[in-house]
Design a protein around this motif. Structure first.
Motif, PDB file in Angstrom:
ATOM      1  N   LEU A  58       0.948  -1.375   0.082  1.00 22.78           N
ATOM      2  CA  LEU A  58      -0.054  -0.031   0.014  1.00 22.78           C
ATOM      3  C   LEU A  58       0.928   1.272  -0.059  1.00 22.78           C
ATOM      4  O   LEU A  58       0.615   2.283  -0.725  1.00 22.78           O
ATOM      5  N   ARG A  59       1.917   1.379   1.012  1.00 19.26           N
ATOM      6  CA  ARG A  59       2.728   2.421   1.130  1.00 19.26           C
ATOM      7  C   ARG A  59       3.555   2.801  -0.344  1.00 19.26           C
ATOM      8  O   ARG A  59       3.294   3.744  -0.696  1.00 19.26           O
ATOM      9  N   ASP A  60       3.811   1.652  -1.032  1.00 12.92           N
ATOM     10  CA  ASP A  60       4.628   1.908  -2.303  1.00 12.92           C
ATOM     11  C   ASP A  60       3.562   2.447  -3.425  1.00 12.92           C
ATOM     12  O   ASP A  60       4.046   3.309  -4.048  1.00 12.92           O
ATOM     13  N   ARG A  61       2.489   1.925  -3.299  1.00 15.31           N
ATOM     14  CA  ARG A  61       1.449   2.530  -4.275  1.00 15.31           C
ATOM     15  C   ARG A  61       0.948   4.113  -4.079  1.00 15.31           C
ATOM     16  O   ARG A  61       0.852   4.876  -5.116  1.00 15.31           O
ATOM     17  N   ILE A  62       0.870   4.399  -2.768  1.00 17.58           N
ATOM     18  CA  ILE A  62       0.389   5.791  -2.445  1.00 17.58           C
ATOM     19  C   ILE A  62       1.580   6.584  -2.819  1.00 17.58           C
ATOM     20  O   ILE A  62       1.224   7.545  -3.126  1.00 17.58           O
ATOM     21  N   ARG A  68       5.001  14.440  -3.756  1.00 16.56           N
ATOM     22  CA  ARG A  68       4.987  15.474  -2.637  1.00 16.56           C
ATOM     23  C   ARG A  68       4.178  14.756  -1.465  1.00 16.56           C
ATOM     24  O   ARG A  68       4.376  15.099  -0.259  1.00 16.56           O
ATOM     25  N   ILE A  69       3.873  13.560  -1.493  1.00 15.52           N
ATOM     26  CA  ILE A  69       3.465  12.805  -0.452  1.00 15.52           C
ATOM     27  C   ILE A  69       4.357  12.129   0.523  1.00 15.52           C
ATOM     28  O   ILE A  69       5.244  11.674  -0.008  1.00 15.52           O
ATOM     29  N   VAL A  70       4.229  12.452   1.617  1.00 15.77           N
ATOM     30  CA  VAL A  70       5.047  11.911   2.662  1.00 15.77           C
ATOM     31  C   VAL A  70       4.655  11.174   3.564  1.00 15.77           C
ATOM     32  O   VAL A  70       3.453  11.508   4.178  1.00 15.77           O
ATOM     33  N   GLU A  71       5.120  10.074   4.188  1.00 15.52           N
ATOM     34  CA  GLU A  71       4.909   9.182   5.186  1.00 15.52           C
ATOM     35  C   GLU A  71       5.137   9.915   6.411  1.00 15.52           C
ATOM     36  O   GLU A  71       6.345  10.235   6.785  1.00 15.52           O
TER      37      GLU A  71
END
Length: 156
Positions: A58-62, A68-71
Motif C-alpha cells: 500500500l505504501r509503495d503505491r500511495i 509530494r506525498i510524505v509518510e
C-alpha cells in the motif's frame, strides 16, 4: 519598510537537531524525555507479517501517486500527507489495515463494491467525516488505491 519585518521560517520535513543542544534547562530536559518521534516500525508487532506485507504494498503505491506525498508516522496511525494536509491514514492491526479517508462520506466516493464504512460520529469527534476501508489481503490494495486516488483528485 515602515518598521515591518517579514519572517518566513524554513523547516525541513526531517529535523535531526536536538533541543538539548539549544538549552540545558531542567524543564526542557524533562519534556524531551517525554517527546517521542514515532516510526513505522512502532506500529507493527514482531509477528505481524501479514499486515506488514499489505502495508508495504500500500505504501509503495500511495507514494507514487504524487512525489509530494510524505509518510508521517504518529502515535496511533501512519499518515500520508501533502504539505500539512493528510491525504489518508492507516491504523495497523495484527492481520489487517484500517485505511481512513478523511473529509468524506461513502456517498462521496465511487464504491461499486460497497466496501467502505462510515465512521459513526466522526464529525462530532474529529470535526470531519471519515470513511474507513479495511485491507485484509494484499489483493485489497488495488481497491484502496482506487479510493485514495478519488480523494487525491478532489482535494489536491
Amino acid at each position: 519598510d515602515h518598521d515591518l519585518i517579514l519572517f518566513n521560517q524554513l523547516k525541513s520535513p526531517e529535523t535531526s537537531e536536538s533541543i538539548k543542544t539549544v538549552t540545558k534547562d531542567k524543564v526542557i530536559e524533562n519534556v524531551t524525555r517525554e517527546v517521542r518521534k514515532y516510526t513505522v516500525d512502532d506500529h507493527f508487532g514482531d509477528d505481524w507479517t501479514k499486515s506488514w506485507g499489505i502495508y508495504q504494498s500500500l505504501r509503495d503505491r500511495i507514494l507514487i501517486i504524487d512525489n509530494r506525498i510524505v509518510e508521517s508516522p504518529r502515535s496511533i496511525y501512519i499518515g500520508f500527507k501533502i504539505g500539512k494536509s493528510v491525504l489518508c491514514g492507516v491504523h495497523v492491526h495484527k492481520s489487517k489495515l484500517q485505511l481512513w479517508l478523511g473529509r468524506t462520506k461513502p456517498t462521496d466516493l465511487k464504491d461499486p463494491e460497497k466496501r467502505t464504512v462510515y465512521r459513526e460520529k466522526s464529525f462530532e469527534h474529529y470535526n470531519q467525516h471519515i470513511t474507513d476501508f479495511f485491507l485484509k489481503e494484499s489483493s485489497d490494495v488495488d481497491y484502496a488505491i482506487f479510493l485514495i486516488q478519488q480523494l487525491y483528485k478532489k482535494y489536491f
